[in-house]
Design a protein around this motif. Structure first.
Motif, PDB file in Angstrom:
ATOM      1  N   GLU A 246      16.485  31.670   4.345  1.00 40.22           N
ATOM      2  CA  GLU A 246      17.215  30.408   4.349  1.00 40.22           C
ATOM      3  C   GLU A 246      16.963  29.598   5.619  1.00 40.22           C
ATOM      4  N   ALA A 247      16.208  30.138   6.555  1.00 44.40           N
ATOM      5  CA  ALA A 247      15.953  29.434   7.819  1.00 44.40           C
ATOM      6  C   ALA A 247      15.144  28.161   7.590  1.00 44.40           C
ATOM      7  N   LEU A 248      14.287  28.152   6.582  1.00 43.73           N
ATOM      8  CA  LEU A 248      13.482  26.972   6.264  1.00 43.73           C
ATOM      9  C   LEU A 248      13.822  26.508   4.858  1.00 43.73           C
ATOM     10  N   THR A 249      14.317  25.284   4.764  1.00 45.98           N
ATOM     11  CA  THR A 249      14.576  24.688   3.449  1.00 45.98           C
ATOM     12  C   THR A 249      13.688  23.463   3.299  1.00 45.98           C
ATOM     13  N   ILE A 250      13.167  23.303   2.107  1.00 48.28           N
ATOM     14  CA  ILE A 250      12.300  22.163   1.807  1.00 48.28           C
ATOM     15  C   ILE A 250      12.943  21.393   0.654  1.00 48.28           C
ATOM     16  N   VAL A 251      13.158  20.102   0.863  1.00 47.48           N
ATOM     17  CA  VAL A 251      13.812  19.257  -0.141  1.00 47.48           C
ATOM     18  C   VAL A 251      12.868  18.116  -0.490  1.00 47.48           C
ATOM     19  N   ASN A 252      12.675  17.893  -1.794  1.00 47.68           N
ATOM     20  CA  ASN A 252      11.863  16.777  -2.273  1.00 47.68           C
ATOM     21  C   ASN A 252      12.801  15.658  -2.699  1.00 47.68           C
ATOM     22  N   ASP A 253      12.753  14.540  -1.982  1.00 49.61           N
ATOM     23  CA  ASP A 253      13.614  13.396  -2.300  1.00 49.61           C
ATOM     24  C   ASP A 253      12.734  12.177  -2.548  1.00 49.61           C
ATOM     25  N   LYS A 254      12.419  11.939  -3.806  1.00 50.62           N
ATOM     26  CA  LYS A 254      11.640  10.763  -4.223  1.00 50.62           C
ATOM     27  C   LYS A 254      10.290  10.674  -3.503  1.00 50.62           C
ATOM     28  N   GLY A 255       9.581  11.777  -3.479  1.00 52.16           N
ATOM     29  CA  GLY A 255       8.244  11.778  -2.889  1.00 52.16           C
ATOM     30  C   GLY A 255       8.203  12.036  -1.393  1.00 52.16           C
ATOM     31  N   VAL A 256       9.343  12.280  -0.784  1.00 54.09           N
ATOM     32  CA  VAL A 256       9.387  12.607   0.640  1.00 54.09           C
ATOM     33  C   VAL A 256       9.897  14.035   0.782  1.00 54.09           C
ATOM     34  N   LEU A 257       9.065  14.889   1.343  1.00 57.37           N
ATOM     35  CA  LEU A 257       9.462  16.267   1.582  1.00 57.37           C
ATOM     36  C   LEU A 257      10.128  16.362   2.950  1.00 57.37           C
ATOM     37  N   THR A 258      11.311  16.959   2.978  1.00 58.53           N
ATOM     38  CA  THR A 258      12.027  17.175   4.231  1.00 58.53           C
ATOM     39  C   THR A 258      12.072  18.674   4.506  1.00 58.53           C
ATOM     40  N   PHE A 259      11.536  19.057   5.639  1.00 59.59           N
ATOM     41  CA  PHE A 259      11.519  20.454   6.065  1.00 59.59           C
ATOM     42  C   PHE A 259      12.633  20.630   7.094  1.00 59.59           C
ATOM     43  N   ASN A 260      13.661  21.398   6.742  1.00 60.62           N
ATOM     44  CA  ASN A 260      14.764  21.671   7.664  1.00 60.62           C
ATOM     45  C   ASN A 260      14.614  23.094   8.192  1.00 60.62           C
ATOM     46  N   LEU A 261      14.473  23.213   9.482  1.00 57.03           N
ATOM     47  CA  LEU A 261      14.290  24.502  10.138  1.00 57.03           C
ATOM     48  C   LEU A 261      15.537  24.765  10.983  1.00 57.03           C
ATOM     49  N   GLN A 262      16.405  25.657  10.494  1.00 54.42           N
ATOM     50  CA  GLN A 262      17.652  25.960  11.199  1.00 54.42           C
ATOM     51  C   GLN A 262      17.887  27.461  11.174  1.00 54.42           C
ATOM     52  N   TYR A 263      17.961  28.052  12.354  1.00 54.23           N
ATOM     53  CA  TYR A 263      18.259  29.478  12.453  1.00 54.23           C
ATOM     54  C   TYR A 263      18.706  29.799  13.868  1.00 54.23           C
ATOM     55  N   GLU A 264      19.221  30.987  14.032  1.00 53.21           N
ATOM     56  CA  GLU A 264      19.616  31.448  15.355  1.00 53.21           C
ATOM     57  C   GLU A 264      19.135  32.882  15.536  1.00 53.21           C
ATOM     58  N   THR A 265      18.894  33.223  16.785  1.00 49.68           N
ATOM     59  CA  THR A 265      18.440  34.559  17.138  1.00 49.68           C
ATOM     60  C   THR A 265      19.431  35.155  18.122  1.00 49.68           C
ATOM     61  N   ARG A 266      19.876  36.365  17.834  1.00 50.94           N
ATOM     62  CA  ARG A 266      20.823  37.057  18.713  1.00 50.94           C
ATOM     63  C   ARG A 266      20.060  38.114  19.510  1.00 50.94           C
ATOM     64  N   LEU A 267      20.241  38.070  20.820  1.00 45.13           N
ATOM     65  CA  LEU A 267      19.545  38.990  21.720  1.00 45.13           C
ATOM     66  C   LEU A 267      20.542  39.839  22.492  1.00 45.13           C
ATOM     67  N   PRO A 268      20.381  41.158  22.485  1.00 46.29           N
ATOM     68  CA  PRO A 268      21.245  41.981  23.338  1.00 46.29           C
ATOM     69  C   PRO A 268      20.828  41.801  24.802  1.00 46.29           C
ATOM     70  N   MET A 269      21.788  41.483  25.641  1.00 44.99           N
ATOM     71  CA  MET A 269      21.485  41.237  27.053  1.00 44.99           C
ATOM     72  C   MET A 269      21.834  42.463  27.904  1.00 44.99           C
ATOM     73  N   PHE A 270      23.102  42.663  28.176  1.00 50.40           N
ATOM     74  CA  PHE A 270      23.557  43.774  28.998  1.00 50.40           C
ATOM     75  C   PHE A 270      24.776  44.406  28.333  1.00 50.40           C
ATOM     76  N   PHE A 271      24.763  45.707  28.154  1.00 49.08           N
ATOM     77  CA  PHE A 271      25.876  46.454  27.582  1.00 49.08           C
ATOM     78  C   PHE A 271      26.316  45.811  26.270  1.00 49.08           C
ATOM     79  N   ASN A 272      27.490  45.204  26.215  1.00 44.19           N
ATOM     80  CA  ASN A 272      27.972  44.599  24.970  1.00 44.19           C
ATOM     81  C   ASN A 272      27.908  43.071  25.015  1.00 44.19           C
ATOM     82  N   VAL A 273      27.057  42.527  25.857  1.00 46.54           N
ATOM     83  CA  VAL A 273      26.900  41.078  25.987  1.00 46.54           C
ATOM     84  C   VAL A 273      25.626  40.660  25.257  1.00 46.54           C
ATOM     85  N   ASP A 274      25.770  39.686  24.352  1.00 53.60           N
ATOM     86  CA  ASP A 274      24.630  39.159  23.605  1.00 53.60           C
ATOM     87  C   ASP A 274      24.429  37.688  23.949  1.00 53.60           C
ATOM     88  N   ALA A 275      23.200  37.236  23.777  1.00 54.76           N
ATOM     89  CA  ALA A 275      22.886  35.813  23.917  1.00 54.76           C
ATOM     90  C   ALA A 275      22.446  35.315  22.541  1.00 54.76           C
TER      91      ALA A 275
END
Length: 122
Positions: free
Chosen positions: A80-109
């Motif tokens: 679902e990170a990349l959605t492509i929508v066709n609206d009357k001959g115009v393709l819209t590429f929506n790129l939306q996602y997040e990445t969770r990274l473990p930093m230290f102990f129980n702290v994530d970024a």
């Protein structure tokens, strides 16, 4: 006449080095998601400029994006990170996602990415 010594103390320098070390460790952990995003962004931008690909159905375009990402050894976090929508001959590429990274102990970024691209079907 007593001269007073000036300069950084051992503990002062130790604190500065510890802060610099933790900033460097954080920067090294966050670097990889940004590098992967630059690759994903490049692939999507190249697809929006490839007129042969834009003539194909949306499912085929998504498959082509995934193939190009696989070649670059990168993958989208979810389908679902990349959605492509066709609206009357115009393709819209929506790129939306997040990445969770473990930093230290129980702290994530959490690093969020949100971009949109448009392409006109020839």
């Amino acid at each position: 006449m007593c001269k007073q010594e000036k300069g950084a103390s051992f503990f002062g320098m130790l604190i500065v080095l510890m802060m610099a070390g933790s900033l460097l460790a954080t920067a090294f952990k966050i670097y990889q998601p940004y590098l992967d995003h630059m690759t994903i962004k490049s692939v999507v931008e190249n697809i929006t400029q490839d007129y042969d690909v834009l003539r194909k159905p949306i499912a085929t375009i998504k498959n082509d994006v995934n193939k190009r990402l696989y070649i670059n050894q990168v993958s989208l976090p979810t389908q679902e990170a990349l959605t492509i929508v066709n609206d009357k001959g115009v393709l819209t590429f929506n790129l939306q996602y997040e990445t969770r990274l473990p930093m230290f102990f129980n702290v994530d970024a959490v690093v969020k990415f949100s971009e949109s691209y448009e392409a006109v079907i020839p």
